[in-house]
Design an enzyme around this catalytic site. Structure first.
Site, mmCIF file in Angstrom:
data_model
loop_
_atom_site.group_PDB
_atom_site.id
_atom_site.type_symbol
_atom_site.label_atom_id
_atom_site.label_comp_id
_atom_site.label_asym_id
_atom_site.label_seq_id
_atom_site.Cartn_x
_atom_site.Cartn_y
_atom_site.Cartn_z
ATOM 1 N N HIS A 45 0.863 -1.188 0.000
ATOM 2 C CA HIS A 45 0.000 0.000 0.000
ATOM 3 C C HIS A 45 0.892 1.228 0.000
ATOM 4 C CE1 HIS A 45 -3.638 2.248 2.023
ATOM 5 N NE2 HIS A 45 -3.155 2.891 0.962
ATOM 6 N N GLU A 72 -1.950 -1.363 -3.621
ATOM 7 C CA GLU A 72 -3.090 -0.706 -2.984
ATOM 8 C C GLU A 72 -2.837 0.797 -2.977
ATOM 9 O OE1 GLU A 72 -4.458 -4.172 0.193
ATOM 10 O OE2 GLU A 72 -3.368 -2.411 0.919
ATOM 11 N N HIS A 193 -8.286 -7.938 5.306
ATOM 12 C CA HIS A 193 -8.285 -6.993 6.422
ATOM 13 C C HIS A 193 -8.604 -7.729 7.724
ATOM 14 C CE1 HIS A 193 -7.760 -2.865 7.723
ATOM 15 N NE2 HIS A 193 -8.657 -3.117 8.655
#
Length: 243
Positions: A45, A72, A193
């Protein structure tokens, strides 16, 4: 039932490096070890504040990975330009708040269809497959299909953070229904997640799941057992769930 893939998120290797402002541990080296241990892809990310993964990490990972790179990122002009230049295999579009510790919820695709449609089209034109990180919500799934994303990633945070068995079962049912709807609409389904060694099997057992993206639990386990063993154990649990 399709093969289930494991994407290993290595953000927190970079978090540890950046805590002291050193050049170690190197996320690039961690990615190589994760691939050797059975990771099917590497997820990073690149946040707007560069709190862990840096532009340098993204550039070198894209050049050196043997599997697939999943980037991400927030839906901003800066990040879209970086993605188009770098051309990762996948981009997962996520909401982002500077003050959050980690991504706290899914994108509101339904509320910003034009923006998401434009982002998906721009990335697709660069040969990048797009995933939208969304909650297990019917309206968001329908919107994801409408804007042209081939993948969704279902946010599993509420499932992972459930405090009772009943609450967790309710969240699992929501995710299962969402995955069924998405598959019916022609979307491929990923999830991630908060998934850990203790809660991953129920998600992995859902037949629509294509890939699970897991980071914090694996890196946390790696501190105790080593990264190669931590990745291999997560992959083993996922495959066990598929029978």
């Amino acid at each position: 039932m399709a093969e289930l893939l494991l994407g290993v998120n290595i953000d927190h290797i970079a978090t540890l490096r950046n805590a002291r402002g050193t050049d170690y541990p190197d996320p690039v080296q961690a990615a190589f070890i994760a691939e050797q241990a059975g990771a099917d892809g590497i997820t990073v990310h690149l946040r707007e504040d560069r709190r862990h993964i840096t532009d340098r990490d993204v550039r070198i990972l894209r050049q050196t990975l043997h599997t697939r790179m999943n980037l991400e990122m927030a839906v901003t002009e800066e990040m879209l330009a970086i993605a188009v230049e770098t051309r990762p295999h996948f981009c997962c579009l996520v909401p982002e708040k500077r003050q959050e510790v980690t991504t706290e919820g899914g994108l509101d695709v339904a509320g910003q269809r034009d923006k998401m449609r434009d982002a998906c089209a721009r990335l697709a034109a660069a040969g990048i497959q797009v995933s939208l990180f969304i909650d297990a919500d019917e309206a968001q799934i329908n919107a994801a299909a409408e804007v042209g994303a081939p993948f969704i990633e279902i946010h599993t945070g509420c499932y992972a953070n459930a405090e009772t068995d009943a609450e967790q079962a309710k969240e699992l049912a929501r995710i299962a229904s969402a995955a069924t709807l998405a598959a019916r609409l022609g979307l491929k389904v990923n999830a991630g997640h908060g998934l850990t060694y203790h809660n991953v099997k129920a998600i992995a057992a859902l037949p629509e799941m294509h890939e699970l993206n897991i980071g914090h639990a694996i890196i946390g386990r790696a501190v105790m057992t080593g990264l190669k063993e931590a990745v291999a154990e997560m992959k083993r649990l996922m495959l066990e769930a598929r029978g």
